[in-house]
Design a protein around this motif. Structure first.
Motif, PDB file in Angstrom:
ATOM      1  N   MET A  12       0.814  -1.198   0.000  1.00 21.89           N
ATOM      2  CA  MET A  12       0.000   0.000   0.000  1.00 21.89           C
ATOM      3  C   MET A  12       0.858   1.263   0.000  1.00 21.89           C
ATOM      4  O   MET A  12       0.329   2.340  -0.098  1.00 21.89           O
ATOM      5  N   GLU A  13       2.166   1.124   0.070  1.00 24.54           N
ATOM      6  CA  GLU A  13       3.054   2.288   0.095  1.00 24.54           C
ATOM      7  C   GLU A  13       2.898   3.204  -1.127  1.00 24.54           C
ATOM      8  O   GLU A  13       2.967   4.414  -0.969  1.00 24.54           O
ATOM      9  N   PRO A  14       2.692   2.672  -2.338  1.00 24.95           N
ATOM     10  CA  PRO A  14       2.495   3.597  -3.464  1.00 24.95           C
ATOM     11  C   PRO A  14       1.287   4.512  -3.252  1.00 24.95           C
ATOM     12  O   PRO A  14       1.303   5.665  -3.659  1.00 24.95           O
ATOM     13  N   PHE A  15       0.276   3.994  -2.580  1.00 25.21           N
ATOM     14  CA  PHE A  15      -0.910   4.808  -2.316  1.00 25.21           C
ATOM     15  C   PHE A  15      -0.602   5.877  -1.274  1.00 25.21           C
ATOM     16  O   PHE A  15      -1.102   6.987  -1.346  1.00 25.21           O
ATOM     17  N   VAL A  16       0.230   5.540  -0.301  1.00 24.56           N
ATOM     18  CA  VAL A  16       0.618   6.511   0.720  1.00 24.56           C
ATOM     19  C   VAL A  16       1.364   7.667   0.061  1.00 24.56           C
ATOM     20  O   VAL A  16       1.083   8.831   0.325  1.00 24.56           O
ATOM     21  N   ALA A  17       2.302   7.338  -0.815  1.00 26.82           N
ATOM     22  CA  ALA A  17       3.077   8.375  -1.499  1.00 26.82           C
ATOM     23  C   ALA A  17       2.169   9.285  -2.318  1.00 26.82           C
ATOM     24  O   ALA A  17       2.347  10.501  -2.319  1.00 26.82           O
ATOM     25  N   ARG A  18       1.200   8.717  -2.986  1.00 26.34           N
ATOM     26  CA  ARG A  18       0.276   9.516  -3.792  1.00 26.34           C
ATOM     27  C   ARG A  18      -0.684  10.293  -2.913  1.00 26.34           C
ATOM     28  O   ARG A  18      -1.094  11.399  -3.254  1.00 26.34           O
ATOM     29  N   ALA A  19      -1.043   9.742  -1.764  1.00 26.47           N
ATOM     30  CA  ALA A  19      -1.985  10.406  -0.864  1.00 26.47           C
ATOM     31  C   ALA A  19      -1.388  11.677  -0.271  1.00 26.47           C
ATOM     32  O   ALA A  19      -2.117  12.601   0.064  1.00 26.47           O
ATOM     33  N   VAL A  20      -0.070  11.710  -0.146  1.00 31.08           N
ATOM     34  CA  VAL A  20       0.587  12.903   0.394  1.00 31.08           C
ATOM     35  C   VAL A  20       0.288  14.103  -0.497  1.00 31.08           C
ATOM     36  O   VAL A  20       0.060  15.201  -0.017  1.00 31.08           O
ATOM     37  N   LYS A  21       0.265  13.880  -1.801  1.00 36.11           N
ATOM     38  CA  LYS A  21      -0.014  14.967  -2.737  1.00 36.11           C
ATOM     39  C   LYS A  21      -1.479  15.380  -2.672  1.00 36.11           C
ATOM     40  O   LYS A  21      -1.800  16.546  -2.616  1.00 36.11           O
ATOM     41  N   ALA A  22      -2.375  14.408  -2.704  1.00 37.30           N
ATOM     42  CA  ALA A  22      -3.808  14.684  -2.619  1.00 37.30           C
ATOM     43  C   ALA A  22      -4.574  13.373  -2.515  1.00 37.30           C
ATOM     44  O   ALA A  22      -4.324  12.456  -3.289  1.00 37.30           O
ATOM     45  N   VAL A  23      -5.476  13.319  -1.553  1.00 39.29           N
ATOM     46  CA  VAL A  23      -6.337  12.149  -1.434  1.00 39.29           C
ATOM     47  C   VAL A  23      -7.585  12.451  -2.249  1.00 39.29           C
ATOM     48  O   VAL A  23      -8.365  13.330  -1.910  1.00 39.29           O
ATOM     49  N   THR A  24      -7.732  11.733  -3.355  1.00 38.22           N
ATOM     50  CA  THR A  24      -8.869  11.945  -4.244  1.00 38.22           C
ATOM     51  C   THR A  24      -9.775  10.721  -4.211  1.00 38.22           C
ATOM     52  O   THR A  24      -9.373   9.644  -3.757  1.00 38.22           O
ATOM     53  N   ASP A  25     -10.979  10.894  -4.712  1.00 37.67           N
ATOM     54  CA  ASP A  25     -11.895   9.755  -4.815  1.00 37.67           C
ATOM     55  C   ASP A  25     -11.294   8.670  -5.697  1.00 37.67           C
ATOM     56  O   ASP A  25     -11.451   7.488  -5.425  1.00 37.67           O
ATOM     57  N   GLU A  26     -10.586   9.082  -6.745  1.00 40.59           N
ATOM     58  CA  GLU A  26      -9.945   8.121  -7.652  1.00 40.59           C
ATOM     59  C   GLU A  26      -8.897   7.288  -6.908  1.00 40.59           C
ATOM     60  O   GLU A  26      -8.837   6.070  -7.066  1.00 40.59           O
ATOM     61  N   LEU A  27      -8.090   7.947  -6.099  1.00 40.81           N
ATOM     62  CA  LEU A  27      -7.061   7.246  -5.327  1.00 40.81           C
ATOM     63  C   LEU A  27      -7.701   6.270  -4.340  1.00 40.81           C
ATOM     64  O   LEU A  27      -7.263   5.123  -4.216  1.00 40.81           O
ATOM     65  N   ILE A  28      -8.754   6.687  -3.682  1.00 40.40           N
ATOM     66  CA  ILE A  28      -9.442   5.818  -2.729  1.00 40.40           C
ATOM     67  C   ILE A  28     -10.041   4.617  -3.442  1.00 40.40           C
ATOM     68  O   ILE A  28      -9.942   3.483  -2.965  1.00 40.40           O
ATOM     69  N   THR A  29     -10.608   4.832  -4.614  1.00 43.14           N
ATOM     70  CA  THR A  29     -11.178   3.731  -5.398  1.00 43.14           C
ATOM     71  C   THR A  29     -10.092   2.743  -5.809  1.00 43.14           C
ATOM     72  O   THR A  29     -10.271   1.532  -5.683  1.00 43.14           O
ATOM     73  N   GLU A  30      -8.960   3.253  -6.297  1.00 43.30           N
ATOM     74  CA  GLU A  30      -7.852   2.368  -6.690  1.00 43.30           C
ATOM     75  C   GLU A  30      -7.338   1.574  -5.498  1.00 43.30           C
ATOM     76  O   GLU A  30      -7.062   0.376  -5.611  1.00 43.30           O
ATOM     77  N   ALA A  31      -7.202   2.233  -4.351  1.00 44.04           N
ATOM     78  CA  ALA A  31      -6.708   1.552  -3.151  1.00 44.04           C
ATOM     79  C   ALA A  31      -7.700   0.496  -2.677  1.00 44.04           C
ATOM     80  O   ALA A  31      -7.303  -0.599  -2.253  1.00 44.04           O
ATOM     81  N   THR A  32      -8.980   0.796  -2.773  1.00 40.25           N
ATOM     82  CA  THR A  32     -10.014  -0.168  -2.384  1.00 40.25           C
ATOM     83  C   THR A  32      -9.963  -1.395  -3.276  1.00 40.25           C
ATOM     84  O   THR A  32     -10.066  -2.532  -2.796  1.00 40.25           O
ATOM     85  N   GLU A  33      -9.791  -1.189  -4.569  1.00 39.25           N
ATOM     86  CA  GLU A  33      -9.689  -2.312  -5.506  1.00 39.25           C
ATOM     87  C   GLU A  33      -8.440  -3.146  -5.223  1.00 39.25           C
ATOM     88  O   GLU A  33      -8.491  -4.374  -5.240  1.00 39.25           O
ATOM     89  N   ALA A  34      -7.327  -2.475  -4.951  1.00 41.93           N
ATOM     90  CA  ALA A  34      -6.091  -3.193  -4.636  1.00 41.93           C
ATOM     91  C   ALA A  34      -6.254  -3.985  -3.342  1.00 41.93           C
ATOM     92  O   ALA A  34      -5.797  -5.127  -3.240  1.00 41.93           O
TER      93      ALA A  34
END
Length: 101
Positions: free
Chosen positions: A1-23
Motif C-alpha cells: 500500500m506504500e504507493p498509495f501513501v506516497a500519492r496520498a501525500v499529494k492529494a487524497v482523491t476519490d480516484e485514489l481511494i477507489t484504486e486503493a479499495t480495488e487493490a
C-alpha cells in the motif's frame, strides 16, 4: 500500500481511494485487513483534512496508554498508529517515495 501513501501525500482523491479499495480487495488474510485500514485512513484524510493524521495519532496514543484496553483493541490501535505514522513520514519526505502502481 506504500504507493498509495506516497500519492496520498499529494492529494487524497476519490480516484485514489477507489484504486486503493480495488487493490485491497485483491489481497487476502492479514494483508487484506491491513489494506482496509490504509483505505480507511485515506477516507478520513479526505473528509477531515491533513490534520487528521496528527490528531488521530495523539488520540490513539492516549487510548494505548490506558490499561483497560483489550489485547485485540490494543493490536488494532497499534496497527492504525503504524499506518498513520507511514502517512506522516511520507508527508515529511521520509520513507515513501514517488511510487507508482
Amino acid at each position: 500500500m506504500e504507493p498509495f501513501v506516497a500519492r496520498a501525500v499529494k492529494a487524497v482523491t476519490d480516484e485514489l481511494i477507489t484504486e486503493a479499495t480495488e487493490a485491497a480487495g485483491a489481497l487476502e488474510g492479514a494483508q487484506a485487513e491491513n489494506a482496509k485500514q490504509y483505505v480507511k485512513v485515506m477516507e478520513r484524510i479526505a473528509q477531515k483534512g491533513a490534520g487528521y493524521v496528527e490528531a488521530e495519532i495523539g488520540r490513539l496514543g492516549g487510548l494505548l496508554a490506558k490499561t483497560s484496553v483489550s489485547p485485540e483493541k490494543r493490536k488494532l490501535f497499534m496497527l492504525r498508529t503504524s499506518i498513520l505514522n507511514s502517512f506522516k513520514e511520507a508527508a515529511a519526505g521520509g520513507s515513501a517515495g514517488d511510487g507508482e502502481l
